[in-house]
Design an enzyme around this catalytic site. Structure first.
Site, PDB file in Angstrom:
ATOM      1  N   LYS A 195       0.560  -1.134   0.301  1.00 18.62           N
ATOM      2  CA  LYS A 195      -0.222   0.119   0.226  1.00 18.62           C
ATOM      3  C   LYS A 195       1.206   1.298   0.212  1.00 18.62           C
ATOM      4  O   LYS A 195       0.203   2.724  -0.194  1.00 18.62           O
ATOM      5  CB  LYS A 195      -1.030  -0.058   1.457  1.00 18.62           C
ATOM      6  CG  LYS A 195      -2.083  -1.320   1.224  1.00 18.62           C
ATOM      7  CD  LYS A 195      -2.547  -1.515   2.778  1.00 18.62           C
ATOM      8  CE  LYS A 195      -3.440  -1.900   2.541  1.00 18.62           C
ATOM      9  NZ  LYS A 195      -3.540  -2.972   4.183  1.00 18.62           N
ATOM     10  N   GLY A 196       2.312   1.226   0.346  1.00 18.51           N
ATOM     11  CA  GLY A 196       3.192   1.680   0.491  1.00 18.51           C
ATOM     12  C   GLY A 196       3.103   3.363  -0.926  1.00 18.51           C
ATOM     13  O   GLY A 196       3.246   3.490  -0.315  1.00 18.51           O
ATOM     14  N   ASP A 213       6.801   3.095  -2.779  1.00 12.99           N
ATOM     15  CA  ASP A 213       7.534   4.903  -2.162  1.00 12.99           C
ATOM     16  C   ASP A 213       8.940   4.651  -1.632  1.00 12.99           C
ATOM     17  O   ASP A 213       9.552   5.667  -1.197  1.00 12.99           O
ATOM     18  CB  ASP A 213       6.550   4.004  -0.622  1.00 12.99           C
ATOM     19  CG  ASP A 213       6.860   2.647   0.202  1.00 12.99           C
ATOM     20  OD1 ASP A 213       7.566   2.111  -0.365  1.00 12.99           O
ATOM     21  OD2 ASP A 213       6.071   2.636   1.340  1.00 12.99           O
ATOM     22  N   ASP A 261      15.163  -0.035  -0.030  1.00 13.09           N
ATOM     23  CA  ASP A 261      15.571  -0.446   1.061  1.00 13.09           C
ATOM     24  C   ASP A 261      16.810  -1.641   0.569  1.00 13.09           C
ATOM     25  O   ASP A 261      17.515  -1.333   0.698  1.00 13.09           O
ATOM     26  CB  ASP A 261      14.575  -0.670   2.077  1.00 13.09           C
ATOM     27  CG  ASP A 261      14.921  -1.023   3.316  1.00 13.09           C
ATOM     28  OD1 ASP A 261      16.262  -0.671   3.221  1.00 13.09           O
ATOM     29  OD2 ASP A 261      14.489  -0.864   4.568  1.00 13.09           O
ATOM     30  N   LYS A 274      16.657   4.456   0.330  1.00 17.93           N
ATOM     31  CA  LYS A 274      18.207   4.552   1.376  1.00 17.93           C
ATOM     32  C   LYS A 274      18.996   4.118   0.953  1.00 17.93           C
ATOM     33  O   LYS A 274      19.846   3.974  -0.230  1.00 17.93           O
ATOM     34  CB  LYS A 274      17.786   3.590   2.281  1.00 17.93           C
ATOM     35  CG  LYS A 274      16.640   3.930   3.502  1.00 17.93           C
ATOM     36  CD  LYS A 274      16.374   2.908   4.536  1.00 17.93           C
ATOM     37  CE  LYS A 274      15.084   2.909   5.280  1.00 17.93           C
ATOM     38  NZ  LYS A 274      14.173   2.112   6.370  1.00 17.93           N
ATOM     39  N   PHE A 314      14.775   4.559   9.882  1.00 20.05           N
ATOM     40  CA  PHE A 314      12.963   3.703   9.616  1.00 20.05           C
ATOM     41  C   PHE A 314      11.836   4.862   9.667  1.00 20.05           C
ATOM     42  O   PHE A 314      12.236   5.415  10.792  1.00 20.05           O
ATOM     43  CB  PHE A 314      12.226   2.589  10.852  1.00 20.05           C
ATOM     44  CG  PHE A 314      11.422   2.345  10.247  1.00 20.05           C
ATOM     45  CD1 PHE A 314      11.053   0.957   9.432  1.00 20.05           C
ATOM     46  CD2 PHE A 314       9.973   2.370  10.227  1.00 20.05           C
ATOM     47  CE1 PHE A 314      10.109   0.717   8.744  1.00 20.05           C
ATOM     48  CE2 PHE A 314       8.613   1.768   9.798  1.00 20.05           C
ATOM     49  CZ  PHE A 314       9.181   0.629   9.226  1.00 20.05           C
ATOM     50  N   ASP A 352       4.164   3.386   5.981  1.00 20.93           N
ATOM     51  CA  ASP A 352       3.434   2.832   7.491  1.00 20.93           C
ATOM     52  C   ASP A 352       3.750   2.163   8.716  1.00 20.93           C
ATOM     53  O   ASP A 352       5.573   2.235   8.503  1.00 20.93           O
ATOM     54  CB  ASP A 352       2.756   2.447   7.335  1.00 20.93           C
ATOM     55  CG  ASP A 352       2.822   1.177   7.133  1.00 20.93           C
ATOM     56  OD1 ASP A 352       4.331   0.726   6.067  1.00 20.93           O
ATOM     57  OD2 ASP A 352       2.684  -0.180   8.026  1.00 20.93           O
TER      58      ASP A 352
HETATM   59  P1  XMP Z   1      13.055  -3.523   0.532  1.00 26.50           P
HETATM   60  O1  XMP Z   1      13.742  -4.090   1.252  1.00 26.50           O
HETATM   61  O2  XMP Z   1      12.608  -4.836  -0.712  1.00 26.50           O
HETATM   62  O3  XMP Z   1      12.106  -2.629   1.067  1.00 26.50           O
HETATM   63  O4  XMP Z   1      13.621  -2.270  -0.703  1.00 26.50           O
HETATM   64  C1  XMP Z   1      10.213  -2.019   0.330  1.00 26.50           C
HETATM   65  C2  XMP Z   1       9.378  -1.971   1.044  1.00 26.50           C
HETATM   66  O5  XMP Z   1       9.675  -2.118   1.991  1.00 26.50           O
HETATM   67  C3  XMP Z   1       9.324  -1.610   3.096  1.00 26.50           C
HETATM   68  N1  XMP Z   1       9.967  -0.303   3.728  1.00 26.50           N
HETATM   69  C4  XMP Z   1       9.921   0.366   4.893  1.00 26.50           C
HETATM   70  N2  XMP Z   1       9.046   1.120   4.662  1.00 26.50           N
HETATM   71  N3  XMP Z   1       9.083   2.839   6.252  1.00 26.50           N
HETATM   72  C5  XMP Z   1       8.615   2.067   5.834  1.00 26.50           C
HETATM   73  O6  XMP Z   1       6.893   2.182   6.220  1.00 26.50           O
HETATM   74  C6  XMP Z   1      10.974   1.980   6.289  1.00 26.50           C
HETATM   75  O7  XMP Z   1      11.285   2.911   6.505  1.00 26.50           O
HETATM   76  C7  XMP Z   1      11.078   1.323   5.110  1.00 26.50           C
HETATM   77  N4  XMP Z   1      11.695   0.304   4.993  1.00 26.50           N
HETATM   78  C8  XMP Z   1      11.808  -0.336   3.508  1.00 26.50           C
HETATM   79  C9  XMP Z   1       8.601  -0.254   2.136  1.00 26.50           C
HETATM   80  O8  XMP Z   1       7.357  -0.932   2.173  1.00 26.50           O
HETATM   81  C10 XMP Z   1       8.793  -0.964   0.931  1.00 26.50           C
HETATM   82  O9  XMP Z   1       7.807  -1.008  -0.413  1.00 26.50           O
END
Ligand code: XMP
Length: 182
Positions: free
Chosen positions: A43-44, A100, A103, A131, A152, A159
């Site tokens: 949903k991000g 969104d 990471d 990030k 985070f 969320d």
């Molecule tokens: P990856 O690790 O697959 O992560 O690149 C992407 C998804 O991880 C969630 N994500 C976060 N959600 N705050 C959040 O609310 C954060 O700091 C964060 N870091 C990663 C997010 O859903 C993203 O789509």
């Protein structure tokens, strides 16, 4: 109030609005010709996608994908699961994939690969946040709103345990929120 749970505002609302406009201009330069298929990862990506699409005054369609990698905590599980097994009709299309935040990079990598396997002609990726860290997967987004440190964050679609997505800015929660609600 939600604002009371936030220890610092990292990127404020006006800055986001301006940057979304700039990102949209870059996207418009790369997507010419036929219709764009915008695919948002739920949903991000919802808030970013809604704002970004309104800055793209060209024919486009919107689809969403439901994948999970986080399961409610603040650490990535390392597994990307496609939740609704939905098959998108992407064959031959130019796709703008939106999330969104980048990471570990696993989500974007897995979804991009799937869309290409499903026959998308081109897949470009846009994230509001990236990030700055070593990525588990070789993946970079084509369009990045902001680079942030490895902490985070919540707000503007992001969320913590399903909440804070409606904050109009990107911020960091107070430690005590994790202690009491974690
Ligand atoms: P990856 O690790 O697959 O992560 O690149 C992407 C998804 O991880 C969630 N994500 C976060 N959600 N705050 C959040 O609310 C954060 O700091 C964060 N870091 C990663 C997010 O859903 C993203 O789509």
């Amino acid at each position: 109030m939600m604002n009371e749970d936030v220890s610092k505002v990292l990127i404020d609302e006006e800055v986001i609005v301006r940057r979304v406009g700039t990102v949209a201009e870059k996207i418009l330069l790369d997507f010419t010709g036929e219709e764009i298929l915008v695919v948002g990862i739920l949903k991000g990506a919802l808030v970013f996608m809604a704002d970004l699409c309104r800055r793209l005054p060209v024919p486009l369609q919107i689809e969403t994908l439901n994948v999970a990698s986080y399961h409610g905590g603040t650490q990535s599980s390392g597994v990307v699961e496609f939740l609704d097994g939905k098959s998108l009709d992407v064959a031959g299309r130019q796709v703008l994939l939106i999330d969104d935040i980048l990471d570990t990079g696993r989500t974007l990598r897995a979804v991009k690969d799937s869309l290409l396997e499903m026959g998308a002609r081109k897949v470009k990726t846009a994230v509001l946040l990236s990030k700055v860290k070593e990525r588990a997967e070789e993946v970079n987004a084509d369009y990045v709103g902001f680079e942030i440190g490895d902490e985070f964050v919540v707000g503007y679609g992001l969320d913590y345990q399903g909440r804070y997505r409606n904050l109009p800015y990107v911020g960091v929660l107070k430690e005590e929120v994790y202690e009491t609600k974690g």
